[in-house]
Design an enzyme around this catalytic site. Structure first.
Site, PDB file in Angstrom:
ATOM      1  N   LYS A   1       0.822  -1.186   0.000  1.00 53.74           N
ATOM      2  CA  LYS A   1       0.000   0.000   0.000  1.00 53.74           C
ATOM      3  C   LYS A   1       0.868   1.252   0.000  1.00 53.74           C
ATOM      4  CE  LYS A   1      -3.311  -2.088   3.219  1.00 53.74           C
ATOM      5  NZ  LYS A   1      -3.874  -1.928   4.567  1.00 53.74           N
ATOM      6  N   GLY A   2       2.124   1.120   0.389  1.00 51.88           N
ATOM      7  CA  GLY A   2       2.961   2.272   0.707  1.00 51.88           C
ATOM      8  C   GLY A   2       3.117   3.325  -0.367  1.00 51.88           C
TER       9      GLY A   2
ATOM     10  N   ASP B   1       7.502   2.651  -2.527  1.00 56.46           N
ATOM     11  CA  ASP B   1       7.692   3.670  -1.497  1.00 56.46           C
ATOM     12  C   ASP B   1       9.152   3.767  -1.045  1.00 56.46           C
ATOM     13  OD1 ASP B   1       7.651   1.219  -0.168  1.00 56.46           O
ATOM     14  OD2 ASP B   1       6.155   1.802   1.318  1.00 56.46           O
TER      15      ASP B   1
ATOM     16  N   ASP C   1      14.951  -0.486   0.487  1.00 57.48           N
ATOM     17  CA  ASP C   1      15.683  -0.691   1.738  1.00 57.48           C
ATOM     18  C   ASP C   1      16.685  -1.828   1.542  1.00 57.48           C
ATOM     19  OD1 ASP C   1      16.406  -0.577   4.418  1.00 57.48           O
ATOM     20  OD2 ASP C   1      14.605  -1.544   5.162  1.00 57.48           O
TER      21      ASP C   1
ATOM     22  N   LYS D   1      16.752   4.186   0.858  1.00 54.48           N
ATOM     23  CA  LYS D   1      17.418   4.076   2.164  1.00 54.48           C
ATOM     24  C   LYS D   1      18.681   3.267   1.977  1.00 54.48           C
ATOM     25  CE  LYS D   1      15.102   2.634   5.885  1.00 54.48           C
ATOM     26  NZ  LYS D   1      13.953   2.294   6.758  1.00 54.48           N
TER      27      LYS D   1
ATOM     28  N   PHE E   1      13.527   4.793  10.735  1.00 53.22           N
ATOM     29  CA  PHE E   1      12.286   4.180  10.281  1.00 53.22           C
ATOM     30  C   PHE E   1      11.303   5.307   9.996  1.00 53.22           C
ATOM     31  CE2 PHE E   1       8.303   2.032  10.154  1.00 53.22           C
ATOM     32  CZ  PHE E   1       8.624   0.868   9.470  1.00 53.22           C
ATOM     33  N   LEU E   2      10.868   5.377   8.743  1.00 53.40           N
ATOM     34  CA  LEU E   2      10.115   6.531   8.272  1.00 53.40           C
ATOM     35  C   LEU E   2       8.638   6.228   8.109  1.00 53.40           C
ATOM     36  CD1 LEU E   2      12.847   7.150   5.625  1.00 53.40           C
ATOM     37  CD2 LEU E   2      12.538   8.483   7.711  1.00 53.40           C
TER      38      LEU E   2
ATOM     39  N   ASP F   1       3.820   3.422   6.492  1.00 54.54           N
ATOM     40  CA  ASP F   1       3.182   3.095   7.767  1.00 54.54           C
ATOM     41  C   ASP F   1       4.119   2.429   8.748  1.00 54.54           C
ATOM     42  OD1 ASP F   1       3.408   0.550   6.394  1.00 54.54           O
ATOM     43  OD2 ASP F   1       2.037  -0.234   7.893  1.00 54.54           O
TER      44      ASP F   1
ATOM     45  N   ARG G   1      -0.019   6.559   7.780  1.00 52.90           N
ATOM     46  CA  ARG G   1       0.000   6.706   6.318  1.00 52.90           C
ATOM     47  C   ARG G   1      -0.567   8.055   5.867  1.00 52.90           C
ATOM     48  NH1 ARG G   1       1.177   1.678   3.928  1.00 52.90           N
ATOM     49  NH2 ARG G   1       0.243  -0.120   4.951  1.00 52.90           N
TER      50      ARG G   1
HETATM   51  P1  IMP Z   1      13.044  -4.077   1.059  1.00 50.07           P
HETATM   52  O1  IMP Z   1      12.527  -5.307   0.401  1.00 50.07           O
HETATM   53  O2  IMP Z   1      13.824  -4.382   2.310  1.00 50.07           O
HETATM   54  O3  IMP Z   1      13.761  -3.133   0.148  1.00 50.07           O
HETATM   55  O4  IMP Z   1      11.800  -3.382   1.698  1.00 50.07           O
HETATM   56  C1  IMP Z   1      11.077  -2.451   1.117  1.00 50.07           C
HETATM   57  C2  IMP Z   1       9.762  -2.362   1.844  1.00 50.07           C
HETATM   58  O5  IMP Z   1       9.921  -2.329   3.260  1.00 50.07           O
HETATM   59  C3  IMP Z   1       9.102  -1.063   1.489  1.00 50.07           C
HETATM   60  O6  IMP Z   1       8.206  -1.267   0.440  1.00 50.07           O
HETATM   61  C4  IMP Z   1       8.385  -0.660   2.750  1.00 50.07           C
HETATM   62  O7  IMP Z   1       7.068  -1.129   2.713  1.00 50.07           O
HETATM   63  C5  IMP Z   1       9.105  -1.350   3.862  1.00 50.07           C
HETATM   64  N1  IMP Z   1       9.965  -0.397   4.582  1.00 50.07           N
HETATM   65  C6  IMP Z   1      11.313  -0.357   4.588  1.00 50.07           C
HETATM   66  N2  IMP Z   1      11.770   0.655   5.334  1.00 50.07           N
HETATM   67  C7  IMP Z   1      10.670   1.278   5.805  1.00 50.07           C
HETATM   68  C8  IMP Z   1      10.485   2.445   6.630  1.00 50.07           C
HETATM   69  O8  IMP Z   1      11.424   3.128   7.091  1.00 50.07           O
HETATM   70  N3  IMP Z   1       9.193   2.793   6.893  1.00 50.07           N
HETATM   71  C9  IMP Z   1       8.132   2.103   6.402  1.00 50.07           C
HETATM   72  N4  IMP Z   1       8.264   1.017   5.628  1.00 50.07           N
HETATM   73  C10 IMP Z   1       9.519   0.604   5.335  1.00 50.07           C
HETATM   74 MG    MG Z   2       5.961  -1.314   0.584  1.00 50.94          MG
END
Ligand code: IMP
Ligand code: MG
Length: 174
Positions: free
Chosen positions: A40-41, A98, A101, A129, A150-151, A157, A163
């Site tokens: 949803k982000g 969104d 990470d 990030k 953590f944002l 969210d 959100r």
């Molecule tokens: P990745 O697979 O670790 O790159 O994760 C990405 C997903 O983790 C994003 O789509 C977000 O939904 C969630 N996420 C990672 N960091 C944050 C944060 O700081 N705040 C909120 N959601 C996050």
């Molecule tokens: Mg996401």
């Protein structure tokens, strides 16, 4: 209650979204573009972006993957919860996410969409990030780059809260 520290104001976000939309409009001016929001982000970011993008033909779709749930750490595996509904074969695709990470989600989605015979697949993230990258992946379009924290807000969210906030905040866990 965790406390929130302001990181990006809605004005600062709007300025960067404008710039990014201009860049995408230039790069895809004559394209048959499908922008795919990751639920949803990314829904707030996608909504702002598409209303500023000017290309020949623009369609919108959504995809959903299992992600953080109510935790603040990635679990290391990604699963598809909802696939795209449009046929993207022959189209130029931009995946709109969104946060980049660990990179696991975007790497999974890029591979998944690439298997559908699109003309091209690029990625656009609201926040890059840099702190916890596990997969060697870079987004083609980045709205903001942040090192850590953590944002929440602007679609992001923590356990489904925050959100709706118009800016981005750092959530401090005490
Ligand atoms: P990745 O697979 O670790 O790159 O994760 C990405 C997903 O983790 C994003 O789509 C977000 O939904 C969630 N996420 C990672 N960091 C944050 C944060 O700081 N705040 C909120 N959601 C996050
Ligand atoms: Mg996401």
């Amino acid at each position: 209650m965790p406390d929130l520290t302001p990181v990006l104001s809605s004005d600062a976000i709007a300025r960067r979204v404008d710039e990014l939309a201009r860049q995408i409009s230039t790069d895809y001016r004559d394209a048959d573009l499908v922008m795919i929001g990751v639920l949803k982000g990314a829904f707030v970011f996608l909504a702002d972006l598409i209303r500023r993008v000017e290309v020949k033909c623009l369609a919108i779709d959504f995809i959903r993957v299992a992600s953080y749930g109510s935790k603040n750490q990635s679990c290391g595996s990604v699963g598809l919860l909802k696939d795209v509904e449009l046929n993207v074969a022959g189209k130029d695709v931009i995946i709109v996410e969104d946060i980049l990470d660990s990179g696991l989600t975007l790497a999974f989605l890029k591979k998944h969409l690439s298997s559908m015979q699109p003309r091209s697949v690029k990625t656009c993230v609201f926040i890059d990030k840099l702190e916890r990258r596990q997969v060697d992946i870079q987004a083609d379009y980045v709205c903001h780059t942040l090192k850590e924290g953590f944002l929440v807000g602007y679609g992001l969210d923590y356990a489904e809260a925050y959100r709706h906030l118009p800016g981005i905040y750092n959530l401090n866990f005490n």
